[in-house]
Design a protein around this motif. Structure first.
Motif, PDB file in Angstrom:
ATOM      1  N   ALA A 170       1.208  -4.546   7.576  1.00 35.64           N
ATOM      2  CA  ALA A 170       1.613  -4.683   8.972  1.00 35.64           C
ATOM      3  C   ALA A 170       2.631  -3.628   9.376  1.00 35.64           C
ATOM      4  CB  ALA A 170       2.193  -6.082   9.204  1.00 35.64           C
ATOM      5  N   GLY A 171       3.249  -2.960   8.404  1.00 35.66           N
ATOM      6  CA  GLY A 171       4.295  -1.996   8.703  1.00 35.66           C
ATOM      7  C   GLY A 171       3.767  -0.578   8.781  1.00 35.66           C
ATOM      8  N   PRO A 172       4.689   0.380   8.895  1.00 31.61           N
ATOM      9  CA  PRO A 172       4.287   1.782   9.059  1.00 31.61           C
ATOM     10  C   PRO A 172       3.908   2.482   7.759  1.00 31.61           C
ATOM     11  CG  PRO A 172       6.668   1.599   9.135  1.00 31.61           C
ATOM     12  CD  PRO A 172       6.140   0.187   9.052  1.00 31.61           C
ATOM     13  N   ALA A 173       4.210   1.893   6.606  1.00 29.88           N
ATOM     14  CA  ALA A 173       3.980   2.553   5.320  1.00 29.88           C
ATOM     15  C   ALA A 173       2.556   2.343   4.824  1.00 29.88           C
ATOM     16  CB  ALA A 173       4.967   2.043   4.279  1.00 29.88           C
ATOM     17  N   LEU A 174       2.096   3.282   4.005  1.00 31.87           N
ATOM     18  CA  LEU A 174       0.860   3.087   3.252  1.00 31.87           C
ATOM     19  C   LEU A 174       1.192   2.219   2.048  1.00 31.87           C
ATOM     20  CD1 LEU A 174      -2.140   3.882   2.632  1.00 31.87           C
ATOM     21  CD2 LEU A 174      -1.171   5.692   1.171  1.00 31.87           C
ATOM     22  N   ASP A 175       0.558   1.053   1.956  1.00 33.46           N
ATOM     23  CA  ASP A 175       0.772   0.161   0.823  1.00 33.46           C
ATOM     24  C   ASP A 175      -0.186   0.527  -0.303  1.00 33.46           C
ATOM     25  OD1 ASP A 175       2.887  -1.488   1.586  1.00 33.46           O
ATOM     26  OD2 ASP A 175       1.590  -2.786   2.761  1.00 33.46           O
ATOM     27  N   VAL A 176       0.376   0.709  -1.502  1.00 37.82           N
ATOM     28  CA  VAL A 176      -0.402   1.022  -2.695  1.00 37.82           C
ATOM     29  C   VAL A 176      -0.089  -0.038  -3.742  1.00 37.82           C
ATOM     30  CG1 VAL A 176      -0.926   2.734  -4.464  1.00 37.82           C
ATOM     31  CG2 VAL A 176      -0.221   3.485  -2.182  1.00 37.82           C
ATOM     32  N   VAL A 177      -1.120  -0.735  -4.209  1.00 42.19           N
ATOM     33  CA  VAL A 177      -0.957  -1.775  -5.227  1.00 42.19           C
ATOM     34  C   VAL A 177      -1.687  -1.318  -6.479  1.00 42.19           C
ATOM     35  CG1 VAL A 177      -1.361  -4.177  -5.853  1.00 42.19           C
ATOM     36  CG2 VAL A 177      -0.808  -3.586  -3.483  1.00 42.19           C
ATOM     37  N   THR A 178      -0.981  -1.161  -7.583  1.00 47.43           N
ATOM     38  CA  THR A 178      -1.613  -0.736  -8.829  1.00 47.43           C
ATOM     39  C   THR A 178      -1.981  -1.948  -9.679  1.00 47.43           C
ATOM     40  OG1 THR A 178       0.511  -0.452  -9.962  1.00 47.43           O
ATOM     41  CG2 THR A 178      -0.418   1.470  -8.821  1.00 47.43           C
ATOM     42  N   LEU A 179      -3.039  -1.767 -10.466  1.00 50.51           N
ATOM     43  CA  LEU A 179      -3.564  -2.842 -11.298  1.00 50.51           C
ATOM     44  C   LEU A 179      -3.959  -2.275 -12.654  1.00 50.51           C
ATOM     45  CD1 LEU A 179      -4.791  -5.681 -11.812  1.00 50.51           C
ATOM     46  CD2 LEU A 179      -6.870  -4.868 -10.654  1.00 50.51           C
ATOM     47  N   ASN A 180      -3.423  -2.863 -13.707  1.00 47.20           N
ATOM     48  CA  ASN A 180      -3.810  -2.519 -15.073  1.00 47.20           C
ATOM     49  C   ASN A 180      -4.944  -3.443 -15.487  1.00 47.20           C
ATOM     50  OD1 ASN A 180      -4.086  -1.974 -17.786  1.00 47.20           O
ATOM     51  ND2 ASN A 180      -2.019  -2.620 -18.363  1.00 47.20           N
ATOM     52  N   THR A 181      -6.173  -2.937 -15.471  1.00 41.39           N
ATOM     53  CA  THR A 181      -7.327  -3.785 -15.758  1.00 41.39           C
ATOM     54  C   THR A 181      -7.439  -4.145 -17.233  1.00 41.39           C
ATOM     55  OG1 THR A 181      -8.783  -1.852 -15.991  1.00 41.39           O
ATOM     56  CG2 THR A 181      -8.601  -2.841 -13.797  1.00 41.39           C
ATOM     57  N   ALA A 182      -6.618  -3.521 -18.087  1.00 41.66           N
ATOM     58  CA  ALA A 182      -6.613  -3.888 -19.502  1.00 41.66           C
ATOM     59  C   ALA A 182      -5.900  -5.211 -19.741  1.00 41.66           C
ATOM     60  CB  ALA A 182      -5.960  -2.787 -20.332  1.00 41.66           C
ATOM     61  N   GLY A 183      -5.166  -5.691 -18.736  1.00 43.23           N
ATOM     62  CA  GLY A 183      -4.532  -6.998 -18.842  1.00 43.23           C
ATOM     63  C   GLY A 183      -3.170  -6.998 -19.498  1.00 43.23           C
ATOM     64  N   GLY A 184      -2.630  -5.857 -19.831  1.00 43.24           N
ATOM     65  CA  GLY A 184      -1.316  -5.789 -20.450  1.00 43.24           C
ATOM     66  C   GLY A 184      -1.204  -4.522 -21.274  1.00 43.24           C
ATOM     67  N   LEU A 185      -0.051  -4.355 -21.927  1.00 45.56           N
ATOM     68  CA  LEU A 185       0.241  -3.160 -22.703  1.00 45.56           C
ATOM     69  C   LEU A 185       0.506  -3.530 -24.154  1.00 45.56           C
ATOM     70  CD1 LEU A 185       2.807  -1.600 -20.205  1.00 45.56           C
ATOM     71  CD2 LEU A 185       0.470  -0.768 -20.579  1.00 45.56           C
ATOM     72  N   THR A 186      -0.026  -2.726 -25.062  1.00 47.32           N
ATOM     73  CA  THR A 186       0.298  -2.899 -26.464  1.00 47.32           C
ATOM     74  C   THR A 186       0.334  -1.524 -27.125  1.00 47.32           C
ATOM     75  OG1 THR A 186      -0.239  -4.121 -28.496  1.00 47.32           O
ATOM     76  CG2 THR A 186      -2.091  -3.244 -27.212  1.00 47.32           C
ATOM     77  N   SER A 187       0.544  -1.474 -28.425  1.00 49.26           N
ATOM     78  CA  SER A 187       0.823  -0.203 -29.096  1.00 49.26           C
ATOM     79  C   SER A 187      -0.299   0.807 -28.860  1.00 49.26           C
ATOM     80  CB  SER A 187       1.005  -0.432 -30.595  1.00 49.26           C
ATOM     81  OG  SER A 187      -0.106  -1.098 -31.148  1.00 49.26           O
ATOM     82  N   GLY A 188       0.112   2.019 -28.490  1.00 50.12           N
ATOM     83  CA  GLY A 188      -0.833   3.094 -28.280  1.00 50.12           C
ATOM     84  C   GLY A 188      -1.376   3.208 -26.878  1.00 50.12           C
ATOM     85  N   MET A 217       5.460   5.555   2.058  1.00 47.35           N
ATOM     86  CA  MET A 217       4.613   4.938   1.040  1.00 47.35           C
ATOM     87  C   MET A 217       5.375   3.818   0.346  1.00 47.35           C
ATOM     88  SD  MET A 217       2.918   6.683  -2.388  1.00 47.35           S
ATOM     89  CE  MET A 217       1.728   7.701  -1.525  1.00 47.35           C
ATOM     90  N   ARG A 218       4.698   2.690   0.160  1.00 47.44           N
ATOM     91  CA  ARG A 218       5.292   1.546  -0.545  1.00 47.44           C
ATOM     92  C   ARG A 218       4.378   1.178  -1.704  1.00 47.44           C
ATOM     93  NH1 ARG A 218       6.633  -4.234   2.330  1.00 47.44           N
ATOM     94  NH2 ARG A 218       4.356  -4.237   2.545  1.00 47.44           N
ATOM     95  N   LEU A 219       4.929   1.243  -2.924  1.00 45.40           N
ATOM     96  CA  LEU A 219       4.129   0.979  -4.124  1.00 45.40           C
ATOM     97  C   LEU A 219       4.600  -0.289  -4.807  1.00 45.40           C
ATOM     98  CD1 LEU A 219       4.963   4.431  -4.424  1.00 45.40           C
ATOM     99  CD2 LEU A 219       2.759   4.133  -5.544  1.00 45.40           C
ATOM    100  N   THR A 220       3.639  -1.086  -5.267  1.00 45.04           N
ATOM    101  CA  THR A 220       3.959  -2.283  -6.023  1.00 45.04           C
ATOM    102  C   THR A 220       2.830  -2.534  -7.015  1.00 45.04           C
ATOM    103  OG1 THR A 220       4.647  -4.607  -5.874  1.00 45.04           O
ATOM    104  CG2 THR A 220       2.910  -3.890  -4.371  1.00 45.04           C
ATOM    105  N   THR A 221       2.909  -3.644  -7.739  1.00 38.56           N
ATOM    106  CA  THR A 221       1.881  -3.998  -8.717  1.00 38.56           C
ATOM    107  C   THR A 221       1.205  -5.291  -8.319  1.00 38.56           C
ATOM    108  OG1 THR A 221       3.590  -5.071 -10.058  1.00 38.56           O
ATOM    109  CG2 THR A 221       2.998  -2.816 -10.630  1.00 38.56           C
ATOM    110  N   GLN A 222      -0.056  -5.435  -8.723  1.00 32.67           N
ATOM    111  CA  GLN A 222      -0.828  -6.618  -8.345  1.00 32.67           C
ATOM    112  C   GLN A 222      -0.247  -7.883  -8.972  1.00 32.67           C
ATOM    113  OE1 GLN A 222      -3.105  -8.507 -10.381  1.00 32.67           O
ATOM    114  NE2 GLN A 222      -4.019  -9.702  -8.728  1.00 32.67           N
ATOM    115  N   ALA A 223       0.390  -7.754 -10.108  1.00 33.14           N
ATOM    116  CA  ALA A 223       1.003  -8.887 -10.810  1.00 33.14           C
ATOM    117  C   ALA A 223       2.079  -8.341 -11.733  1.00 33.14           C
ATOM    118  CB  ALA A 223      -0.050  -9.665 -11.600  1.00 33.14           C
ATOM    119  N   ALA A 224       2.769  -9.242 -12.407  1.00 31.14           N
ATOM    120  CA  ALA A 224       3.738  -8.804 -13.410  1.00 31.14           C
ATOM    121  C   ALA A 224       3.005  -8.096 -14.544  1.00 31.14           C
ATOM    122  CB  ALA A 224       4.511 -10.006 -13.947  1.00 31.14           C
TER     123      ALA A 224
END
Length: 267
Positions: free
Chosen positions: A41-59, A74-81
């Motif tokens: 609704a605001g003036p910024a381009l909203d960008v939502v990133t998503l890690n489809t791997a479901g999380g981070l682990t070694s490597g 520009m406003r950046l956030t993540t789809q979830a924690a």
């Protein structure tokens, strides 16, 4: 013995002004990191990133490059924690983010919490390059385990680095390094005093000094804020859990952005 598959992902995105409105410029994405563009609704381009791997682990390795061209917002956030899970060994998971704001542009970096699980190995680096008249808000919340589920982070490794430059000159640098028994370290009075949730907040722009008194009032009892250089306000918050952290962090974000949180924060 075969190695488990590693997740790789990269997003390169830019925002530009066209017809007086901020719009998507360039976009390249590959691997496990994706970008979504909800209609805001605001003036910024909203960008939502998503890690489809479901999380981070070694490597695992994720990289984001975001550029706000002259005058763009520009406003950046993540789809979830994001979740950093127990690592099978070395190397650690690596996350690199580079943000660029050209003259008159603004970037708000507002990812949701990163949750460290017991045994996680995570290295992150955030680099912000600002033109002389650009503005940026950088926020990074971090949780050490999910306390509501009885989780404790007894062992792990975290290296979290920030670098902020204005017109090519370094104006802010910060490095957080924790290893071994992180819970014991956080329990020390001079470190965390028992906190299991922390957040770092940096506002760089002409309005930094005007926000200082309000930021200190909002953080009373949960953190502190300082004007560490001309046009650079930094705050660090500490809380016993993620719920208490959000209770202090959300009003501060709303004050520094002059807007409501991205909708994904409330879903």
């Amino acid at each position: 013995m075969s190695q488990p598959p590693r997740a790789r992902g990269e997003v390169v995105v830019s925002a530009k002004v066209a017809g007086g409105v901020t719009r998507l410029g360039d976009l390249r994405q590959q691997g496990s990191l994706k970008a979504l563009f909800p209609r805001g609704a605001g003036p910024a381009l909203d960008v939502v990133t998503l890690n489809t791997a479901g999380g981070l682990t070694s490597g695992d390795a994720m990289r984001l490059t975001a550029t706000a061209r002259a005058g763009a917002q520009m406003r950046l956030t993540t789809q979830a924690a994001e979740r950093a899970y127990r690592a099978a060994g070395d190397p650690p998971a690596r996350v690199e983010s580079r943000l660029v704001a050209e003259d008159g542009a603004r970037i708000d970096w507002l990812p949701q919490e990163t949750i460290l699980f017991d045994g996680a190995r995570l290295e992150r680096k955030l680099v912000m390059d600002l033109a002389p008249t650009a503005t940026a808000l950088l926020v990074e919340p971090l949780l050490f385990g999910r306390l509501a589920r009885g989780e404790q982070v007894r062992e792990g490794r975290l290296l979290d680095r920030w670098e902020v430059r204005r017109d090519g000159r370094l104006v802010f640098a910060d490095a957080l390094r924790l290893g071994g028994d992180m819970a014991a370290t956080l329990d020390r009075p001079g470190v965390g005093g028992g906190a299991r949730a922390v957040a770092s907040v940096l506002f760089a722009g002409a309005a930094a000094e005007a926000h200082l008194d309000a930021a200190r009032a909002l953080l009373a009892g949960s953190g502190g804020a300082s004007l560490i250089a001309e046009g650079v306000l930094f705050a660090r918050l500490m809380a016993p859990d993620g719920y208490a952290l959000r209770a202090a962090l959300v009003p501060l974000i709303c004050r520094l952005t002059g807007a409501a949180l991205p909708k994904v924060w409330t879903l």
